[in-house]
Design an enzyme around this catalytic site. Structure first.
Site, PDB file in Angstrom:
ATOM      1  N   LYS A   1      23.816 -10.129   3.795  1.00 29.57           N
ATOM      2  CA  LYS A   1      25.239 -10.515   3.747  1.00 29.57           C
ATOM      3  C   LYS A   1      26.052  -9.714   4.754  1.00 29.57           C
ATOM      4  O   LYS A   1      27.280  -9.742   4.727  1.00 29.57           O
ATOM      5  CB  LYS A   1      25.790 -10.299   2.342  1.00 29.57           C
ATOM      6  CG  LYS A   1      25.102 -11.147   1.292  1.00 29.57           C
ATOM      7  CD  LYS A   1      25.589 -10.770  -0.103  1.00 29.57           C
ATOM      8  CE  LYS A   1      24.771 -11.509  -1.171  1.00 29.57           C
ATOM      9  NZ  LYS A   1      24.883 -10.856  -2.480  1.00 29.57           N
TER      10      LYS A   1
ATOM     11  N   ARG B   1       0.815  -1.202   0.000  1.00 27.95           N
ATOM     12  CA  ARG B   1       0.000   0.000   0.000  1.00 27.95           C
ATOM     13  C   ARG B   1       0.863   1.273   0.000  1.00 27.95           C
ATOM     14  O   ARG B   1       0.718   2.138  -0.863  1.00 27.95           O
ATOM     15  CB  ARG B   1      -0.851  -0.041   1.263  1.00 27.95           C
ATOM     16  CG  ARG B   1      -1.652   1.160   1.584  1.00 27.95           C
ATOM     17  CD  ARG B   1      -2.171   0.984   3.013  1.00 27.95           C
ATOM     18  NE  ARG B   1      -2.740  -0.329   3.163  1.00 27.95           N
ATOM     19  CZ  ARG B   1      -3.990  -0.621   2.868  1.00 27.95           C
ATOM     20  NH1 ARG B   1      -4.782   0.320   2.445  1.00 27.95           N
ATOM     21  NH2 ARG B   1      -4.447  -1.849   3.008  1.00 27.95           N
ATOM     22  N   THR B   2       1.765   1.377   0.938  1.00 26.67           N
ATOM     23  CA  THR B   2       2.610   2.566   1.041  1.00 26.67           C
ATOM     24  C   THR B   2       3.528   2.683  -0.181  1.00 26.67           C
ATOM     25  O   THR B   2       3.710   3.764  -0.738  1.00 26.67           O
ATOM     26  CB  THR B   2       3.450   2.520   2.330  1.00 26.67           C
ATOM     27  OG1 THR B   2       2.565   2.433   3.444  1.00 26.67           O
ATOM     28  CG2 THR B   2       4.313   3.756   2.465  1.00 26.67           C
TER      29      THR B   2
ATOM     30  N   HIS C   1       6.451   7.470  10.836  1.00 25.45           N
ATOM     31  CA  HIS C   1       5.915   7.283   9.495  1.00 25.45           C
ATOM     32  C   HIS C   1       5.396   8.666   9.101  1.00 25.45           C
ATOM     33  O   HIS C   1       4.198   8.898   8.995  1.00 25.45           O
ATOM     34  CB  HIS C   1       4.785   6.254   9.546  1.00 25.45           C
ATOM     35  CG  HIS C   1       4.351   5.745   8.203  1.00 25.45           C
ATOM     36  ND1 HIS C   1       4.859   6.224   7.016  1.00 25.45           N
ATOM     37  CD2 HIS C   1       3.453   4.797   7.857  1.00 25.45           C
ATOM     38  CE1 HIS C   1       4.286   5.580   6.019  1.00 25.45           C
ATOM     39  NE2 HIS C   1       3.436   4.715   6.490  1.00 25.45           N
TER      40      HIS C   1
END
Lengths: 316, 316, 316
Positions: A90, A60-61, A139
């Site tokens: 890694k 969605r984002t 966010h």
């Protein structure tokens, strides 16, 4: 008007009311341009490349950012689940990854499971970095679109009372939104949550220092008639270290037709989505239900940010 | 000519012969345009965004749609394996996901493991939805490209006899193609399959009601000299609830040079791919082998559908 | 100037010094064009599609190719981890996959875990295939960007002495680079590695046949003052069949400020990245540290290859 002078967007604290005004003005312009099919901006980022670096998946984002870039004519490099699939596995540091990636893109949108990652990436990067969620951290673009949705409904933010409901301890959207609300005056916030996931003191202290009234509440029914905006959130199992705490919190607050009936006529119902059962499907038809429109606003806010970060002298 | 009046493409039953004619005419035009490098359509969807929402991975089908969109100048948002990586795993309904996604794209291509998903998404969506395969349900664009390949080879579909071979119970391509064949007259279908994966009665009844002759057969050798088209399919282990049924069905029907020798000179060999060992590699050189060309035709059919669904007054 | 006459790029042995000159000249031109924002090439591949077929994930290499394609105006189809998600898991051969995919793209960039895959794909494909790493096989575009970085630093390759350090047995970058170095004269190579991962004899014999001096060395300190270029590599756990061999090799060679102090003033430090701890972070500030610039050069080299493979008469 003041110039937009941010290089990166990693946390809500970066914004003051002037910057918010600039962003919302540009978002309005983008929205108009799209809805009226004027296409003034459809090629404006033609020579720019955005890299979606999602170390944690969120379709969605990611699509919201990528749609914004496409609507401005830019190119997209994308990764759905970089954590599992990349040099991170890694043993490469985020510093090295970012230094390399910023050679391939003009802007990086980063989702990461560790709080502080976006800021760390911003320090390594020679191109703008936007935080698309960093674990239990922030966010900020969600907070911007939330605020934009409120402003869109009431014309102003000043003087409103807002209930934030659900998981306020682990939910980062309510934290980021709280920071932004301090830029406005005469705001009242009700924190409605089970005792196991109350809003943390850092936010409460920050609000108090910035003259925002707030109150913890247990009962949703009690605040429903009082507020202009109900901001529902999902109780996310994966954020609770202790499964018993999750069980005691889940399903406690639900908005159905009956609850909606207790709300003011001019109030609105918001949710960052995805919802599970916090808001019943019947409420979708209520004109006060704004969560899908809220998700749609993500497009305009992200178009505005991409435009502002990637053009030097935005002329709107 | 009648206008293309579909809003979504979710099942083969939506098409009548007029709509098929329109699609095939536009597909021919797209094919010509690409092969002759005329580029009449290379920017025609410049301001449009297609979202590939694949809840189940299929690189081949996804690339075919995305290539079609790119050849028409449009932008692409893509997800390789949304099921694992998205809000679906957090309990979000397909209804909510679709309502959000249709704010970010002008058209949604959806692959899903549950039959009926695409139709459900179409009901929630404000933009066109194309079904790119919904589990054991349908795969209508595959059926269209299959039919287009037959038409391309024989100029007409009327009067042909076709053998569908392999897993007819769990293979959705043969089901979707059967529906489309009822739009033509004087067709004979041979269903060649092991007894554990016979074509289901719903299709057989539908064919009978629509005046299509059909016959169950065990022996591939028996039908090879009779038909104009052999449509081979792979026996897919993952579709069989019972492993013993799979073992008894696998490897039963194979086309090698000897089998091909029994076929009519003007017949064709098709396969939706991927193949495992149903058709031996030596047959690839046979001019009657059309499976790679068939896969290539997917591009033209999907270009035609994207063009027809996203432009209001297609002018060809 | 001779024309660029390769159809595919799958191994370093395909290049001679004239072809290398052409590629480096075009890469220089691309670099200038980007840095000076001339945009002479920003739409030159507008009607072309590149497919990234990564059967093994590598965000860095994938983004480098996709950025190159975007900078030239082309479209991108991408897959992050095709092995897990595709028909390969259903038993399809690479031959079939390639025959289908080349109908959807104008060029294929392939990463695969099996040596020889890219060459096999090139044989099946009707469009150019570029090897983006095939397991323990080759990674020719990495070798090209490595060589380009050396040339960029010293103007010439002839006469230089180079130390390759770390896992020389399983690391494919040092193998591919060694092949390319035979195109130049008066080169000395020091192979610095633990005894369990010495450079294989096939390369050593090839170097000897081509008049390149080489020497095995145990001690990094001994070669540091002698060479113009240190090429560090990561010891990759996943390449060692025997965990004990990995343990004895890991962490043996590290460049920190003290080691860098032993190097010539005009030498350079390279690394294909990702690094773990082979080069300490403090060395990043040393002007001789060229590994991030080296990664950035990947963009110019890949732009050059895409341009040369996809246009018939490159006019630079």
């Amino acid at each position: 008007m003041r110039k937009f002078d941010l290089e990166h967007v990693y946390e809500s604290q970066q914004f003051d009311s002037e910057l918010l005004d600039i962003i919302f003005t540009v978002a309005d312009e983008m929205k108009n341009d799209l809805l009226l099919k004027k296409r003034r901006y459809s090629q404006v980022l033609k020579d720019k490349i955005m890299a979606s670096l999602f170390y944690e998946p969120s379709t969605r984002t990611r699509f919201s950012f990528e749609s914004a870039m496409a609507r401005l004519g830019g190119s997209i490099l994308t990764t759905e689940n970089a954590k599992e699939f990349s040099s991170a596995s890694k043993g490469e540091t985020l510093y090295d990854s970012t230094r390399v990636m910023c050679g391939y893109a003009d802007l990086i949108v980063m989702r990461h499971n560790k709080p502080g990652s976006a800021k760390m990436a911003a320090e390594a990067s020679s191109v703008p970095v936007i935080n698309a969620g960093d674990g239990s951290g922030q966010h900020p673009t969600q907070a911007l679109l939330d605020l934009y949705t409120i402003k869109d409904s009431f014309s102003t933010i000043n003087g409103l009372s807002i209930a934030m409901v659900g998981d306020l301890k682990y939910g980062r959207t309510v934290r980021s939104l709280s920071y932004l609300l301090t830029k406005y005056s005469n705001i009242t916030i009700y924190f409605v949550s089970p005792s196991v996931c109350r809003m943390d003191d850092d936010i409460k202290n920050y609000l108090t220092e910035n003259d925002i009234k707030w109150k913890d509440e247990d009962s949703l029914e009690k605040v429903l008639p009082l507020v202009d905006c109900i901001y529902m959130t999902r109780i996310q199992r994966e954020r609770f270290p202790n499964p018993e705490d999750y069980e005691s919190a889940a399903g406690k607050y639900i908005i159905d037709v009956e609850q909606a009936g207790m709300m003011k006529e001019k109030s609105i119902i918001m949710h960052p989505l995805p919802r599970v059962d916090e808001i019943s499907r019947e409420v979708d038809k209520d004109p006060r239900a704004r969560y899908f429109q809220q998700a749609g606003n993500g497009l305009y806010i992200r178009m505005a940010l991409l435009y502002l970060l990637l053009t030097n002298n935005p002329d709107i």
